[in-house]
Design a protein around this motif. Structure first.
Motif, PDB file in Angstrom:
ATOM      1  N   VAL A  95     -11.724  13.800 -28.694  1.00 22.66           N
ATOM      2  CA  VAL A  95     -11.758  15.183 -29.177  1.00 22.66           C
ATOM      3  C   VAL A  95     -11.105  16.069 -28.122  1.00 22.66           C
ATOM      4  O   VAL A  95     -11.586  16.148 -26.994  1.00 22.66           O
ATOM      5  N   GLU A  96     -10.023  16.745 -28.485  1.00 19.55           N
ATOM      6  CA  GLU A  96      -9.312  17.597 -27.531  1.00 19.55           C
ATOM      7  C   GLU A  96      -9.812  19.034 -27.550  1.00 19.55           C
ATOM      8  O   GLU A  96      -9.685  19.753 -26.569  1.00 19.55           O
ATOM      9  N   THR A 150     -12.557  21.968 -30.068  1.00 18.29           N
ATOM     10  CA  THR A 150     -13.331  22.289 -31.263  1.00 18.29           C
ATOM     11  C   THR A 150     -13.124  23.768 -31.579  1.00 18.29           C
ATOM     12  O   THR A 150     -12.495  24.496 -30.812  1.00 18.29           O
ATOM     13  N   HIS A 194     -18.106  22.551 -35.585  1.00 17.67           N
ATOM     14  CA  HIS A 194     -18.041  21.167 -36.043  1.00 17.67           C
ATOM     15  C   HIS A 194     -16.611  20.731 -36.365  1.00 17.67           C
ATOM     16  O   HIS A 194     -16.406  19.596 -36.826  1.00 17.67           O
ATOM     17  N   HIS A 195     -15.648  21.599 -36.147  1.00 11.81           N
ATOM     18  CA  HIS A 195     -14.250  21.282 -36.437  1.00 11.81           C
ATOM     19  C   HIS A 195     -13.600  20.706 -35.183  1.00 11.81           C
ATOM     20  O   HIS A 195     -13.260  21.447 -34.265  1.00 11.81           O
ATOM     21  N   GLU A 196     -13.428  19.416 -35.159  1.00 11.82           N
ATOM     22  CA  GLU A 196     -12.816  18.752 -34.009  1.00 11.82           C
ATOM     23  C   GLU A 196     -11.302  18.668 -34.193  1.00 11.82           C
ATOM     24  O   GLU A 196     -10.814  18.412 -35.300  1.00 11.82           O
ATOM     25  N   GLU A 197     -10.585  18.873 -33.122  1.00 10.88           N
ATOM     26  CA  GLU A 197      -9.129  18.666 -33.132  1.00 10.88           C
ATOM     27  C   GLU A 197      -8.829  17.419 -32.310  1.00 10.88           C
ATOM     28  O   GLU A 197      -9.201  17.323 -31.140  1.00 10.88           O
ATOM     29  N   ARG A 198      -8.191  16.457 -32.957  1.00 11.77           N
ATOM     30  CA  ARG A 198      -7.843  15.203 -32.290  1.00 11.77           C
ATOM     31  C   ARG A 198      -6.335  14.997 -32.385  1.00 11.77           C
ATOM     32  O   ARG A 198      -5.663  15.598 -33.232  1.00 11.77           O
ATOM     33  N   PHE A 249      -7.556  17.469 -37.888  1.00 10.99           N
ATOM     34  CA  PHE A 249      -8.937  17.898 -37.781  1.00 10.99           C
ATOM     35  C   PHE A 249      -9.858  16.768 -38.218  1.00 10.99           C
ATOM     36  O   PHE A 249      -9.503  15.931 -39.042  1.00 10.99           O
ATOM     37  N   TRP A 254     -11.790  13.659 -42.218  1.00 16.15           N
ATOM     38  CA  TRP A 254     -10.647  13.967 -41.358  1.00 16.15           C
ATOM     39  C   TRP A 254      -9.387  14.118 -42.210  1.00 16.15           C
ATOM     40  O   TRP A 254      -9.407  14.010 -43.434  1.00 16.15           O
TER      41      TRP A 254
END
Length: 239
Positions: free
Chosen positions: A13-14, A16, A180-184, A196, A223
Motif C-alpha cells: 500500500v503506497e 490511502t 479505506h481506499h488504498e492506492e497500490r 485502488f 480492486w
C-alpha cells in the motif's frame, strides 16, 4: 502490449485516502442520495485511470454495471459479486453485476438492469434507478457506465453459477470512507500500473471492519475497475 500477470493482494500500500474529507452521513441515505442525483454538481472524477492493454479503437466494448445499493435497517449496503474463476474477463475478481451492451438494449440503464437480473436474479422492479456516473475505461478495453440504483427489499437472488461464484454485501459507509481506499502500484519492465483497492473483512460488522477486524481472517479484495468506480462515487458524494 502483452498484459503482465501479477497478484494485486501482494503489492504494498503506497497511500490511502485518510487525508480526504468524509462523506456527510445524511448523503449515505436513500433520501440523501436522491437529493444528490437531482443536483447539477461540479466535480472531478478520479485522475487515476487504466490505460488499455490493447488497442480498442476498433472495438470499444460498451458495457454497463449496476451499483446496487440495498436498503437495510442498519444502513445502505453495496451488493457485489465474486466472479467465477474460469471467465475470460476479470476472472475471480469482485465486480458489480453487469456486462456488455446488446443491440436490443435501449440504453445503459437497460443493460445494467438486464445483466443484474441475468447474473444474480435481481428483478428490475425492485431497483429504483437514481442516475449514472461518468463512463469508466477499463484496462481490458471496456467502456463501462456505472448505473446507481436503490434496491428495495424484499427481493430474491439466484446467482448464475456459470458467471458468479458468490454474492455478498458491504456497508456503503465502509466503501465511502476514504481511509479505506488504498492506492497500490505494480511496476514492470516498461512502466507501472496504479490502482485502488478496498479490502473488506469477511463476516465483519461495520464497526469491526472500521477497526480492521475480520470474523474469518480473510478479506474480499475489491480492486481495479470496481474500486475505481467506487472511488468516483465517493468523489461525487463528497463534492
Amino acid at each position: 502490449m502483452i498484459r503482465p500477470v501479477f497478484e494485486p493482494q501482494t503489492l504494498p500500500v503506497e497511500a490511502t485516502g485518510a487525508h480526504l474529507p468524509p462523506v456527510a452521513a445524511e448523503r449515505l441515505t436513500p433520501d440523501g442520495l436522491r437529493a444528490r442525483f437531482e443536483q447539477s454538481l461540479s466535480w472531478t472524477p478520479e485522475p487515476i485511470v487504466e490505460a488499455p492493454w490493447r488497442d480498442i479503437r476498433a472495438d470499444p466494448r460498451v458495457a454497463s454495471v449496476l451499483v446496487p445499493l440495498v436498503i437495510r435497517a442498519h444502513g445502505l449496503t453495496v451488493l457485489l459479486t465474486q466472479r467465477a474463476d474460469h471467465l475470460n474477463d476479470h476472472a475471480g475478481q469482485v465486480s458489480f453485476p453487469g456486462g456488455r451492451q446488446e443491440p436490443f438494449d435501449a440504453d445503459a440503464t437497460a443493460t445494467a438492469l438486464r445483466e443484474a437480473e441475468e447474473e444474480v436474479g435481481l428483478a428490475p422492479s425492485r431497483v429504483e434507478v437514481l442516475g449514472a456516473l461518468p463512463d469508466y475505461l477499463t484496462g481490458t478495453g471496456f467502456r463501462v457506465t456505472p448505473v446507481i440504483g436503490l434496491v428495495h427489499p424484499p427481493f430474491a437472488l439466484k446467482a448464475d453459477a456459470l458467471e458468479v461464484a458468490e454474492v455478498f454485501e458491504v456497508p456503503l459507509a465502509f466503501l465511502m470512507n476514504p481511509a479505506h481506499h488504498e492506492e497500490r502500484v505494480f511496476r514492470y519492465e516498461g512502466g507501472e500500473r496504479r490502482f485502488f483497492a478496498m479490502p473488506y473483512p469477511r463476516g465483519a460488522s461495520l464497526e469491526a471492519a472500521e477497526k480492521g477486524e475480520s470474523g474469518t481472517g480473510s478479506h474480499y479484495f475489491i480492486w481495479g475497475a470496481t474500486a475505481a468506480m467506487l472511488r468516483n462515487f465517493y468523489r461525487f458524494l463528497a463534492a
